[in-house]
Design a protein around this motif. Structure first.
Motif, PDB file in Angstrom:
ATOM      1  N   SER A  13     -37.843 -56.735  11.803  1.00 15.49           N
ATOM      2  CA  SER A  13     -37.369 -57.812  10.940  1.00 15.49           C
ATOM      3  C   SER A  13     -35.911 -57.577  10.639  1.00 15.49           C
ATOM      4  CB  SER A  13     -38.142 -57.827   9.621  1.00 15.49           C
ATOM      5  OG  SER A  13     -39.397 -57.238   9.757  1.00 15.49           O
ATOM      6  N   PRO A  14     -35.042 -58.065  11.490  1.00 18.20           N
ATOM      7  CA  PRO A  14     -33.617 -57.893  11.222  1.00 18.20           C
ATOM      8  C   PRO A  14     -33.276 -58.543   9.888  1.00 18.20           C
ATOM      9  CG  PRO A  14     -34.009 -59.543  12.937  1.00 18.20           C
ATOM     10  CD  PRO A  14     -35.322 -58.913  12.629  1.00 18.20           C
ATOM     11  N   ALA A  15     -32.176 -58.094   9.303  1.00 16.90           N
ATOM     12  CA  ALA A  15     -31.787 -58.549   7.969  1.00 16.90           C
ATOM     13  C   ALA A  15     -32.021 -60.051   7.808  1.00 16.90           C
ATOM     14  CB  ALA A  15     -30.327 -58.203   7.739  1.00 16.90           C
ATOM     15  N   ARG A  16     -32.827 -60.418   6.846  1.00 23.19           N
ATOM     16  CA  ARG A  16     -33.088 -61.831   6.612  1.00 23.19           C
ATOM     17  C   ARG A  16     -32.188 -62.293   5.489  1.00 23.19           C
ATOM     18  NH1 ARG A  16     -39.098 -62.958   7.485  1.00 23.19           N
ATOM     19  NH2 ARG A  16     -39.712 -61.238   8.798  1.00 23.19           N
ATOM     20  N   PRO A  17     -31.756 -63.541   5.541  1.00 22.04           N
ATOM     21  CA  PRO A  17     -30.967 -64.035   4.417  1.00 22.04           C
ATOM     22  C   PRO A  17     -31.825 -64.004   3.164  1.00 22.04           C
ATOM     23  CG  PRO A  17     -31.380 -65.773   6.052  1.00 22.04           C
ATOM     24  CD  PRO A  17     -32.001 -64.536   6.575  1.00 22.04           C
ATOM     25  N   GLN A  18     -31.250 -63.521   2.086  1.00 21.88           N
ATOM     26  CA  GLN A  18     -31.999 -63.451   0.834  1.00 21.88           C
ATOM     27  C   GLN A  18     -31.608 -64.642  -0.027  1.00 21.88           C
ATOM     28  OE1 GLN A  18     -31.856 -59.533  -0.861  1.00 21.88           O
ATOM     29  NE2 GLN A  18     -32.703 -58.602   0.989  1.00 21.88           N
ATOM     30  N   PRO A  19     -32.609 -65.371  -0.522  1.00 25.79           N
ATOM     31  CA  PRO A  19     -32.308 -66.614  -1.218  1.00 25.79           C
ATOM     32  C   PRO A  19     -31.702 -66.384  -2.601  1.00 25.79           C
ATOM     33  CG  PRO A  19     -34.640 -66.122  -1.396  1.00 25.79           C
ATOM     34  CD  PRO A  19     -34.054 -65.082  -0.476  1.00 25.79           C
TER      35      PRO A  19
ATOM     36  N   LYS B 178     -40.185 -56.708 -15.911  1.00 20.66           N
ATOM     37  CA  LYS B 178     -38.824 -56.349 -15.537  1.00 20.66           C
ATOM     38  C   LYS B 178     -38.567 -56.618 -14.064  1.00 20.66           C
ATOM     39  CE  LYS B 178     -36.187 -52.487 -17.042  1.00 20.66           C
ATOM     40  NZ  LYS B 178     -36.108 -51.109 -17.560  1.00 20.66           N
ATOM     41  N   LEU B 179     -39.584 -56.278 -13.249  1.00 18.84           N
ATOM     42  CA  LEU B 179     -39.443 -56.439 -11.805  1.00 18.84           C
ATOM     43  C   LEU B 179     -39.394 -57.916 -11.416  1.00 18.84           C
ATOM     44  CD1 LEU B 179     -39.151 -54.769  -9.295  1.00 18.84           C
ATOM     45  CD2 LEU B 179     -41.620 -54.390  -9.278  1.00 18.84           C
ATOM     46  N   MET B 180     -40.182 -58.756 -12.086  1.00 19.15           N
ATOM     47  CA  MET B 180     -40.090 -60.204 -11.847  1.00 19.15           C
ATOM     48  C   MET B 180     -38.673 -60.685 -12.159  1.00 19.15           C
ATOM     49  SD  MET B 180     -43.450 -61.948 -13.540  1.00 19.15           S
ATOM     50  CE  MET B 180     -45.119 -61.405 -13.179  1.00 19.15           C
ATOM     51  N   ARG B 181     -38.158 -60.310 -13.320  1.00 18.55           N
ATOM     52  CA  ARG B 181     -36.844 -60.811 -13.739  1.00 18.55           C
ATOM     53  C   ARG B 181     -35.745 -60.364 -12.778  1.00 18.55           C
ATOM     54  NH1 ARG B 181     -39.241 -59.073 -18.748  1.00 18.55           N
ATOM     55  NH2 ARG B 181     -37.807 -57.332 -19.002  1.00 18.55           N
ATOM     56  N   ALA B 182     -35.920 -59.144 -12.228  1.00 16.73           N
ATOM     57  CA  ALA B 182     -34.907 -58.621 -11.302  1.00 16.73           C
ATOM     58  C   ALA B 182     -34.852 -59.418 -10.003  1.00 16.73           C
ATOM     59  CB  ALA B 182     -35.182 -57.149 -11.006  1.00 16.73           C
ATOM     60  N   CYS B 183     -35.893 -60.208  -9.732  1.00 15.36           N
ATOM     61  CA  CYS B 183     -35.918 -61.000  -8.494  1.00 15.36           C
ATOM     62  C   CYS B 183     -35.014 -62.226  -8.576  1.00 15.36           C
ATOM     63  CB  CYS B 183     -37.344 -61.442  -8.183  1.00 15.36           C
ATOM     64  SG  CYS B 183     -38.423 -60.065  -7.756  1.00 15.36           S
ATOM     65  N   PHE B 184     -34.573 -62.588  -9.785  1.00 13.22           N
ATOM     66  CA  PHE B 184     -33.839 -63.843  -9.965  1.00 13.22           C
ATOM     67  C   PHE B 184     -32.345 -63.621 -10.139  1.00 13.22           C
ATOM     68  CE2 PHE B 184     -38.181 -64.765 -11.417  1.00 13.22           C
ATOM     69  CZ  PHE B 184     -38.458 -65.868 -10.622  1.00 13.22           C
ATOM     70  N   ASP B 185     -31.585 -64.585  -9.658  1.00  7.05           N
ATOM     71  CA  ASP B 185     -30.142 -64.590  -9.899  1.00  7.05           C
ATOM     72  C   ASP B 185     -29.829 -65.130 -11.285  1.00  7.05           C
ATOM     73  OD1 ASP B 185     -30.529 -65.097  -6.768  1.00  7.05           O
ATOM     74  OD2 ASP B 185     -28.673 -63.977  -7.141  1.00  7.05           O
TER      75      ASP B 185
ATOM     76  N   SER C 214     -23.949 -69.128  -4.741  1.00  5.75           N
ATOM     77  CA  SER C 214     -24.135 -69.254  -3.295  1.00  5.75           C
ATOM     78  C   SER C 214     -22.818 -69.115  -2.549  1.00  5.75           C
ATOM     79  CB  SER C 214     -24.820 -70.574  -2.945  1.00  5.75           C
ATOM     80  OG  SER C 214     -23.882 -71.552  -2.590  1.00  5.75           O
ATOM     81  N   ARG C 215     -21.717 -69.315  -3.241  1.00  5.38           N
ATOM     82  CA  ARG C 215     -20.438 -69.098  -2.565  1.00  5.38           C
ATOM     83  C   ARG C 215     -20.164 -67.612  -2.393  1.00  5.38           C
ATOM     84  NH1 ARG C 215     -18.590 -73.821  -5.261  1.00  5.38           N
ATOM     85  NH2 ARG C 215     -17.629 -72.585  -6.899  1.00  5.38           N
ATOM     86  N   GLY C 216     -21.100 -66.780  -2.915  1.00  9.01           N
ATOM     87  CA  GLY C 216     -21.121 -65.388  -2.481  1.00  9.01           C
ATOM     88  C   GLY C 216     -20.630 -64.368  -3.469  1.00  9.01           C
ATOM     89  N   GLU C 217     -19.830 -64.799  -4.452  1.00  9.49           N
ATOM     90  CA  GLU C 217     -19.229 -63.758  -5.273  1.00  9.49           C
ATOM     91  C   GLU C 217     -20.236 -63.083  -6.194  1.00  9.49           C
ATOM     92  OE1 GLU C 217     -16.034 -66.168  -6.827  1.00  9.49           O
ATOM     93  OE2 GLU C 217     -15.833 -66.686  -4.703  1.00  9.49           O
ATOM     94  N   ALA C 218     -21.147 -63.869  -6.753  1.00  4.74           N
ATOM     95  CA  ALA C 218     -22.000 -63.307  -7.794  1.00  4.74           C
ATOM     96  C   ALA C 218     -23.393 -62.930  -7.309  1.00  4.74           C
ATOM     97  CB  ALA C 218     -22.120 -64.308  -8.945  1.00  4.74           C
TER      98      ALA C 218
END
Lengths: 326, 326
Positions: free
Chosen positions: A13-19, A130-137, A312-316
């Motif tokens: 599984s090569p690096a997949r884009p992470q949403p 905590k782990l659920m919250r860490a999944c979100f931006d 999504s523009r990548g900085e954050a």
């Protein structure tokens, strides 16, 4: 052996884009679906996967009737599976998601879902661990006054889910303790708290739309609205530092329900332009039940869009990481 | 961020016991369920979780009718989800498993399953990828002669799944190419190949039970049967080195279908005693459809039990590892 497995896992599984993932938490009928729908429509279904965490209920409606707790109780939900699936999605992986049908109160066939560029998860419990919250931006909690929410719940559950008004009111009373203990307790974990409420002014004419109050907590980097909120927009919206109910400092964006259409339209165009978008803001923003439109809702959605598109523009955007013991 | 997540993941989920996992692969009606059932009964449902990978079908029966391939085709199954769930189970985690109902040909509500001390996974595809195979402590492939398997399939699918004999034969013809390409191709990846077949002797009276031939490949450490197979058991069973169809060397255990009940009973007691168990071998071993009993099946099951219980005593079990990008 461990190294071998990790290596295989990576090579297969090569690096997949992470949403980019957004959570919208809140009590039943707090406006989660309405808020999420506007965002998904604006971004486009092809770029945005929308999920409802109610699908992770452990019991169907008939089974719940015999239980000593309601659907709000953690034990009434497969929260460990929700946590697992959130991690998998954040890592760019597919999941086989259960499906709970609110119309019948039963489960139907699971569906295969793959993350898209954006994933919006709304539900009663997405900020529970905590782990659920860490999944979100970014994490949002919807916090309408209880009387507003009760009115929305009666309207929806009698209209769409086949309950009588008395049944809904009885259910609300039954849920009150668990709502406070398990749902409203997630408010303190949200990066953004959105509250639609009457402004409460004495001179407010009947029928004035609800105002929106958006707390932008310093737990994540927010879109810089100070440059956007120019003096000529202050009549419709203002941003100031306040103390939250627990005394912690936060930015608070207030959008007046009684602003004129000219004022809000101008504000929406300014925020939409700041996103870097061309053309008018998406028409679906602010859409509420019955085909009506709420300008404060549209503006709250634009603020969230502004945030997501900036990420999504990548900085954050900070990926969850490739390796995790899911 | 990565370190934080891994740390949280570990702190929230202290080291979980990792199960001993056995795969039983084989074509439709090759005897997978019968073999698995005897093992699960012998170990005990409380210690052994039994799963069927047919639950990971992508399409229900009605949908498959319109497709250019059969249920044997990888594209007809959520193999990526099966692979994901096998890893999670191997790591000691629960999964929300889909459920395919063979009686109706439709999917029903998913079930929450947690690994137990042993996990037995039977299905058409459990050895399809390297990562799937790495999840197992031992892998078995069932390889009956095609004419034997076809007879079993007609009997089962007309008896239990509501098909006519003509429908089953048509389906077998339709599946032949995919069976060779996707199912039988897994044979070469199995540590153990089990074949129930007529011995083929000219002097075999009609009604002689099928013999069992068990290839014990040197890909895993097998139970040492040389000490168990004493001279006085040779009439019922023998172990010798042979070349497999592709020329590779392997141990081959042969259990004669025409052995006397005394011989096989003595052999079963010896193997069961070698496991370290007290009392007689579990009564459910060797049980086949219709309440009959096959001694060669019982012995094949005992050899697998011997292996699993030896692994569970700790020397041969190599955990999958705690950290993997599922």
């Amino acid at each position: 052996m461990i190294e071998k497995i990790v290596k295989m896992s990576r090579s297969q599984s090569p690096a997949r884009p992470q949403p980019i993932m957004l959570a919208i938490a809140g009590d039943s009928a707090s406006g989660k679906t309405t808020l999420a729908r506007g965002l998904t429509d604006a971004i486009g279904q092809d770029r945005c996967l929308s999920l409802c965490a109610d699908d992770y209920h452990r019991y169907d409606r008939a089974e719940r009737a015999g239980l000593p707790f309601t659907a709000l109780h953690p034990d009434c939900n497969y929260l460990d599976i929700l946590e697992q699936h959130l991690q998998l999605l954040a890592l760019g992986r597919p999941v086989l998601k259960p499906v709970y049908d609110h119309a019948t109160g039963t489960f139907s066939r699971s569906v295969y879902v793959e993350p898209r560029e954006f994933v919006v998860v709304e539900g009663l419990h997405p900020l529970q661990t905590k782990l659920m919250r860490a999944c979100f931006d970014a994490t949002v909690f919807l916090d309408p006054p209880q009387e507003v929410r009760h009115g929305w719940k009666v309207a929806r559950d009698t209209g769409e889910r086949g309950y009588t008004a008395d049944q809904v009111l009885a259910e609300l009373a039954l849920r009150e303790q668990e709502s406070a203990a398990y749902t409203r307790s997630q408010r303190r974990h949200a990066d953004i708290v959105v509250r639609f409420a009457p402004a409460g002014h004495h001179d407010e004419p009947p029928g004035t739309p609800l105002s929106a109050e958006v707390l932008l907590r310093p737990t994540i980097q927010h879109a810089d609205l100070t440059a956007t909120l120019t003096d000529d927009l202050r009549a419709a919206m203002h941003l100031r530092i306040v103390r939250d109910v627990d005394g912690t400092p936060t930015d608070c964006l207030h959008v007046h329900g009684y602003s004129s259409a000219e004022e809000t339209t101008q504000l929406e165009q300014v925020i939409w332009g700041a996103v870097g978008a061309v053309g008018p803001p998406p028409a679906g923003l602010g859409a509420i039940t019955g085909g009506d439109r709420s300008e404060p809702l549209a503006i709250a959605q634009l603020v969230l869009l502004f945030h997501l598109l900036q990420v999504s523009r990548g900085e954050a955007h900070e990926p969850l990481g490739q390796v995790v013991g899911v």
